[in-house]
Structures are given as structure tokens and as C-alpha cells.
Design an enzyme around this catalytic site. Structure first.
Site, PDB file in Angstrom:
ATOM      1  N   ASP A  23    -135.815  40.548  44.001  1.00 21.59           N
ATOM      2  CA  ASP A  23    -137.097  39.842  44.062  1.00 21.59           C
ATOM      3  C   ASP A  23    -137.680  40.068  45.447  1.00 21.59           C
ATOM      4  OD1 ASP A  23    -139.254  38.200  43.831  1.00 21.59           O
ATOM      5  OD2 ASP A  23    -138.121  36.330  43.828  1.00 21.59           O
TER       6      ASP A  23
ATOM      7  N   ASP B 219    -145.455  39.935  44.309  1.00 20.86           N
ATOM      8  CA  ASP B 219    -146.505  39.399  43.442  1.00 20.86           C
ATOM      9  C   ASP B 219    -147.019  38.069  43.982  1.00 20.86           C
ATOM     10  OD1 ASP B 219    -144.105  38.151  42.952  1.00 20.86           O
ATOM     11  OD2 ASP B 219    -144.418  37.901  40.815  1.00 20.86           O
TER      12      ASP B 219
ATOM     13  N   CYS C 166    -115.364  21.022  26.941  1.00 21.41           N
ATOM     14  CA  CYS C 166    -115.398  22.469  27.119  1.00 21.41           C
ATOM     15  C   CYS C 166    -113.980  22.952  27.344  1.00 21.41           C
ATOM     16  CB  CYS C 166    -116.299  22.825  28.314  1.00 21.41           C
ATOM     17  SG  CYS C 166    -116.333  24.588  28.745  1.00 21.41           S
TER      18      CYS C 166
ATOM     19  N   CYS D  68    -113.457  26.142  28.899  1.00 22.94           N
ATOM     20  CA  CYS D  68    -113.511  27.264  29.826  1.00 22.94           C
ATOM     21  C   CYS D  68    -112.363  27.125  30.834  1.00 22.94           C
ATOM     22  CB  CYS D  68    -114.870  27.312  30.522  1.00 22.94           C
ATOM     23  SG  CYS D  68    -115.094  26.065  31.824  1.00 22.94           S
TER      24      CYS D  68
ATOM     25  N   CYS E 293    -112.633  23.861  32.972  1.00 20.35           N
ATOM     26  CA  CYS E 293    -112.417  22.599  32.261  1.00 20.35           C
ATOM     27  C   CYS E 293    -110.994  22.484  31.718  1.00 20.35           C
ATOM     28  CB  CYS E 293    -113.430  22.458  31.134  1.00 20.35           C
ATOM     29  SG  CYS E 293    -115.132  22.370  31.737  1.00 20.35           S
TER      30      CYS E 293
END
Length: 512
Positions: free
Chosen positions: A86, A121, A272, A274, A277
């Protein structure tokens, strides 16, 4: 640029984007990596399966300068996959301006060997007056012209930043102008504030207007890092999206779930499995860890949720279930339902363009919104525009759809055909409309499952429209309707027009 589309469903597509530092499978979540302070290492992101990250070239320019030119951005952040940069648009949005010119920033991104560089931009944000937004679009387009004069042919995939936000005509104008300049990858700007305001319908219209202008080229969505917005964005055709949400939420003790985010303080369990967790109990994660370590662990969990959401969307595309999946996810928030309700409008007809004509699995039909799914629309259109009227008779018999498919294989069809030789026989379905026996084995006529609910005819205008068109196109002199509760509402609505509609549901047909 090489962008290969492999599988599609709705406007969602699984593709392959070639970059100088490897292939990126899309749709792809692109984690934001700070070029100076890396709380979670890019090498960890690579091991998790993220093939591309995004970092800030403007901060890199200000902090490293010539050192970044010598080392390159991949060495600076320690990531050997594709890197998107960016150029400072976020800082422009936050602070109004940056101390660098578009051409200078473009040369810097080129020098540090960015794989997917973004021109400097002027983001329109959300809530900007039309004339001011128009001016920002003009500035962005001028900056992009300057950028292309510097870019050259290095193999990098330069991004065309589409601005305009809720001013949809500006979005379309911006997209077309960038397309004419030759940008091969587009990025839809200014959605962050839209999503923070939960204006998902506005976001959907922004994407739809872009798709109207540029239907095929890949599109990146800036700042989309909430698990609820990902299915909507993918279904509408977004191929990539970036966000620092995984870390920003973690710093605020916000724990991502497939349904949204919750605060750690409100959790009794960790819903969860994962690696994070699975390693902690909720109290350990909440109280036992030092603040910095807790932030890192929650951020890693959030990354797992985001990646799992993208992978679930990809699987839905492979299974031909993207419609069902995005509708399921939309029910997690009323504003998301507002967005998907728009799918029935004309501006979202593009969803049918890449939806396969045939699928291996039956489509699931739940409620009124499902009458607008591309498979149903396509079937109704085919029936409404085809002449089925047989030569031997001017009679049509409409029979309620049963559990056995196709209809011509049922006992009811055989008895009707025997009693009314030569008649046109068809079933009907609130979602698919009229189903002539001849095409009752065509997808999705024989490949759908609908709930057995009481339905109101006024909620299914597509059914009424398609049935009226079918009758008009074939000009039957006599129509016999075996009316179930849904069809009785239609006959009452039409007041049994003489010579056209006759309800035999209480007579002989009812006993077949």
C-alpha cells in the site's frame, strides 16, 4: 498478469494469480504486516498457509529509505512469498495527505520489488459529499496515470484503486477509467468505514456496480477482515481482501468466531479447536498470560478463524453450495440479511454468469429469497420462453410437485396421461414455477429439496410472473389446476379467469 479461474459458483471463483514471487490461490485473505513492528512474524503467516501479505510502502519509505531499495521489501519484512504494498492511501485517509508524490512512490515500490504494488490514491472514505468524492476520484485517476509512466514492465501486478464509495456512479466511472489505462488487478477502496457502520447493503451495491463495469478482472477489497463479511464479498466476486483486524481485534481483547466477534471477558468456553484454543483454557488465556503474549495468542486464533472462513467458502464453491453458505452466514446479522435480500434485484443478475448450469448436488430451498438464486431463475426463464403446447390438445394440467422425481416416472403422471391423452402435463414449485413433464428430469427440477412449509403467494412474485408468462406463451384453451394450498392462493388472486383457469382440486383430479 496471469489470472486463471478454475472453479466458480455465483460470482465466487477459485483462481490462480501469478506474481513474481509465486502463485496465489484466490480467494485469498491478505494479512497486513507492519514493515517495522512485526508482532506476528511473516514466517509464521507463511507456515499457516498465507501465500501473500500486504505491507505499507509509505512507512517503509519513511523508515528505511535507501536501505529498503538495497534489500528489497521481501527481505525487509522477512517473507519469501508474494508481497502487496500500500503506497500510503491509508495514511491519506487518516491524515489527509502524505509527504511524497505519486511518481516518487511508484518508483520506490518498483525499486523494492513489490509483487503487487498499489498507486498512491486519494480514498473517498464513507459519507463524503458527492462533489468532494468526485474530486478525490479525479485525483486518484491522475495519480494512477503518473504511476503507469514509472511502472514499466517488471512483472509486478499493479493495482487499480477504484474509489467512489457509496456514490455508485463514481465507482463505475473509476473502474472503467482504470480498466482503460490497462490495470489488470483492481481494488475497491473505502469499504472500511462502510463495514464499520454495518452498511453491508451499501458494500454489496459498491461491488455490484464495479462488477457491472469490469466483470472479469480480479478484484481486491481493501480492509475486509471480519469473518461475516468474507462470505458476502466472495459470493459477489471479490478475489482478495486485506486487513489488520486479526491484530487490532486482539489488542482490544476481541476474539473472532465464525459468527462475528466476542470479548474475552464474556467467554465461558473457547468455542474453537485451533492450536491456540486447544492449548489454553479460557481463564488462562484471559488472566494468566501477560498482556503482550495474550494479544499474540488471540491474534493467532483470529488468523485461524479468518483462514478457516476463506477455506469454507472455497469448499462451498467446489460443492456448488455458495448460495446456501452465504445465506446461512447472513442470518448471523440483520444487516447482512439486508444485503443478501438485494440478490433478487436486477443489479445482481451477474451472480448467474458464473453459476454452473448443472451441479452434482441438489439445491436446497428454504424461504422466499431462494426463488432468486440463479439456478431457479434460469429454469423459470427457460420454461417461460419455450413453447410446450402439444399439437393434439389445447389442455394444460398443473399438478402439485411430489416427493418422487422426475414427475414423468410417477404413478400420478401415468394416470393423468391415460385420462387426458395428449394433454400438456406439468407440476409446479413455488421456487421453480411450472415444471413441464418433458423437462422434469432437468437440473434443478429433479435436483432440489424444499421445506414443506405454508407459503404465501405474495412472497413469491417470481412464481406468479413465470406462470403467467408460461400461460401467455402457450395460449392453452383449458387449464386444469390441481391446487394445493399455495396454488389456491394463485387461483383466488386471478379470480378464476373464465376460459383460462379452472380449479378442479375438489373434483375428479383430486382423487387420482
Amino acid at each position: 498478469m496471469v489470472f486463471e479461474v478454475r472453479y466458480t459458483d455465483l460470482a465466487a471463483r477459485i483462481g490462480r494469480l501469478e506474481t513474481p514471487h509465486g502463485t496465489v490461490e484466490t480467494p485469498a485473505f491478505v494479512p497486513v504486516v507492519h514493515p517495522v513492528r512485526q508482532t506476528i512474524s511473516p514466517s509464521f503467516l507463511k507456515k499457516m498457509g498465507f501465500q501473500i501479505v500486504i505491507t505499507n510502502a509509505y512507512i517503509t519509505f519513511r523508515h528505511y529509505g535507501d536501505e529498503a531499495r538495497r534489500r528489497g521489501i521481501h527481505d525487509i519484512i522477512g517473507f519469501d512469498g508474494a508481497v502487496m504494498t500500500d503506497s500510503g492511501g491509508y495514511q491519506v485517509l487518516e491524515y489527509g495527505s502524505v509527504e511524497v508524490e505519486p511518481a516518487e512512490m511508484a518508483q520506490f515500490e518498483k525499486d523494492i520489488k513489490s509483487d503487487v504494488p498499489i498507486p498512491l490514491d486519494k480514498p473517498t472514505g464513507y459519507g463524503l459529499p458527492y462533489e468532494k468524492a468526485k474530486e478525490y476520484v479525479r485525483i486518484t485517476l491522475e495519480n494512477c496515470k503518473e504511476t503507469l509512466q514509472v511502472a514499466g514492465d517488471t512483472g509486478a501486478v499493479w493495482v487499480g484503486p477504484v474509489q467512489g464509495a457509496e456514490h455508485y456512479d463514481l465507482v463505475e466511472h473509476s473502474a472503467r477509467a482504470l480498466d482503460q489505462m490497462g490495470f489488470q488487478l483492481m481494488a475497491l477502496g473505502s469499504p472500511v468505514e462502510v463495514m464499520e457502520a454495518y452498511e453491508f447493503a451499501t458494500l454489496a451495491r459498491m461491488i455490484a456496480r464495479y462488477k457491472k463495469a469490469i466483470p472479469a478482472k480480479p478484484i481486491h477489497l481493501f480492509g475486509a477482515g471480519h469473518p461475516l463479511t468474507i462470505p458476502l464479498a466472495i459470493a459477489l466476486g471479490c478475489d482478495m481482501f486485506d486487513s489488520a483486524s486479526y491484530m487490532l481485534y486482539a489488542k482490544d481483547d476481541r476474539y473472532m468466531t465464525p459468527q462475528g466477534t466476542v470479548r474475552l471477558a464474556d467467554l465461558t468456553y473457547l468455542p474453537c479447536q485451533c492450536p491456540v484454543c486447544s492449548s489454553y483454557k479460557v481463564d488462562e488465556l484471559r488472566r494468566s498470560l501477560p498482556k503482550d503474549q495474550k494479544t499474540i495468542e488471540v491474534a493467532k486464533h483470529n488468523l485461524h478463524v479468518l483462514k478457516a472462513e476463506v477455506d469454507a467458502c472455497k469448499q462451498a464453491v467446489m460443492d456448488g453450495r455458495m448460495w446456501e453458505y452465504v445465506m446461512q452466514k447472513a442470518r448471523a446479522h440483520p444487516r447482512l440479511m439486508e444485503a443478501v435480500q438485494l440478490f433478487g434485484g436486477e443489479e445482481f443478475r451477474f451472480l448467474a454468469d458464473n453459476t454452473p448450469a448443472f451441479k452434482e448436488k441438489a439445491i436446497l430451498l428454504f424461504d422466499a429469497i431462494d426463488q432468486h438464486r440463479p439456478e431457479a431463475r434460469r429454469f423459470r426463464q427457460m420454461v417461460a420462453t419455450t413453447t410446450f403446447r402439444p399439437k393434439k390438445t389445447d389442455m394444460l394440467i398443473l399438478f402439485p410437485e411430489g416427493e418422487v422425481r422426475p414427475f414423468y416416472a410417477t404413478r400420478a403422471f401415468k394416470e393423468l396421461a391415460k385420462k387426458f391423452p395428449g394433454a400438456q402435463i406439468a407440476t409446479y414449485n413455488p421456487f421453480l414455477g411450472v415444471i413441464p413433464a418433458e423437462v422434469s428430469d432437468v437440473f434443478p427440477a429433479a435436483h432440489n429439496l424444499a421445506g414443506r412449509l405454508d407459503r404465501k403467494i405474495e412472497d413469491y412474485p417470481a412464481f406468479v410472473e413465470s406462470l403467467d408468462a408460461f400461460l401467455e406463451n402457450n395460449s392453452f384453451e383449458q387449464v386444469i389446476i390441481v391446487a394445493d394450498g399455495f396454488m389456491k392462493q394463485y387461483t383466488e388472486k386471478k379470480k378464476l379467469k373464465a376460459g383460462r383457469v379452472e380449479d378442479y382440486s375438489d373434483h375428479v383430479i383430486d382423487r387420482l
